[in-house]
Design a protein around this motif. Structure first.
Motif: not given
Length: 317
Positions: A83-90, A147-153, A225-229, A295-300
């Protein structure tokens, strides 16, 4: 208590890597360091499963539209789902997968143009298979997420797409930046409305949290978008859980796990310095706005064991 245990595992892991090699980013990986990385990987898997038990999703895998599985790429030969995540070495991981699939004529990962790695149709993804084939792959394949720290990403996406000078940045400034300025800036200049290349970080944060109807089509872009999404870790049991902070070690474990010994994950001489700039950018936001972003990224944050207060320097209460 559980989260503190995982934090302890991560700290012991990093300290042991220094003791083993003197260099966390050493490509000559010993059997001992692979064992340490695997132990950390298992701890991360357990944390995800425990968090998902505490905060279960409201829907099942079969309830997801097919489009929700487009980020999960398939390598049938090596039995890998990524599962590729933009801004996390994808980009680099897509390059690696191209080499493994014989879609590039040498093993120099960084020689592959980034736009080619992201070209539509380059990889088969999980949205394109039948439900029985999907279920077989999910049961029998290795499943990787990094994955990556949500706010850093999030900050990395802003700096790259709305502050940058690349063709990709110009595209985002034209398609998204101009519209953000129009909605959230009082008395914008004609130049700002024309080029969209001076969106402030606060305007970007307002765009993400206010959910204006004028920007509904771009607010859930994959880059922020949150990684969990994107990857649905409560519905898909990932067996390789890497982090940006230990990227090379986790990538080496993944390559070893899928028996991909003919390619090396690239060691980068420098990064964009986003982590060091977090406090500078977030200090431009007031606390209620930071809370809305969180709140947008709390699940991450919960699922991937990140600590907001220590990184951003704010107490959310």
């Amino acid at each position: 208590m559980w989260k503190m245990g995982v934090l302890k595992v991560e700290l012991v892991f990093i300290l042991n890597l220094f003791l083993v090699s003197g260099d966390v980013y050493n490509n000559d990986v010993s059997e001992h360091s692979l064992e340490l990385t695997q132990s950390l990987n298992l701890a991360r898997q357990e944390l995800i499963q425990e968090t998902c038990r505490r905060f279960p999703p409201r829907f099942g895998l079969d309830d997801l539209p097919r489009s929700q599985l487009e980020h999960i790429l398939i390598d049938e030969e090596r039995k890998l789902l990524y599962c590729y995540v933009p801004k996390v070495a994808c980009t680099n991981w897509k390059r690696v997968l191209m080499i493994l699939a014989g879609k590039w004529n040498n093993t120099d990962v960084l020689s592959i143009p980034g736009n080619l790695a992201h070209a539509p149709g380059m990889f088969r993804n999980l949205s394109a298979v039948s439900r029985p084939e999907r279920d077989f792959m999910l049961e029998n394949y290795h499943k990787m997420i990094i994955v990556r720290n949500p706010f850093e990403r999030l900050l990395s996406a802003y700096r790259n797409k709305l502050e940058g000078e690349t063709p990709s940045a110009k595209y985002f400034q034209d398609r998204v930046g101009r519209r953000i300025i129009k909605v959230y800036r009082e008395n914008p200049s004609n130049e700002s409305l024309e080029y969209g290349n001076d969106v402030t970080f606060k305007e970007f944060a307002l765009f993400l949290t206010n959910k204006s109807e004028e920007l509904a089509d771009v607010v859930n872009n994959e880059h922020w978008a949150p990684i969990t999404n994107l990857c649905h870790p409560c519905l898909i049991k990932y067996t390789l859980v890497g982090k940006y902070e230990t990227l090379l070690d986790d990538s080496l474990l993944a390559l070893n796990t899928i028996n991909a010994h003919n390619v090396e994950f690239p060691r980068l001489a420098h990064t964009g310095g986003t982590a060091e700039k977090l406090h500078t950018y977030f200090s431009q936001l007031d606390l209620p706005l930071i809370r809305r972003l969180y709140k947008l990224y709390k699940h991450d944050y919960r699922i991937f064991n990140y600590d907001l207060d220590n990184i951003v320097g704010f107490d959310l209460g």
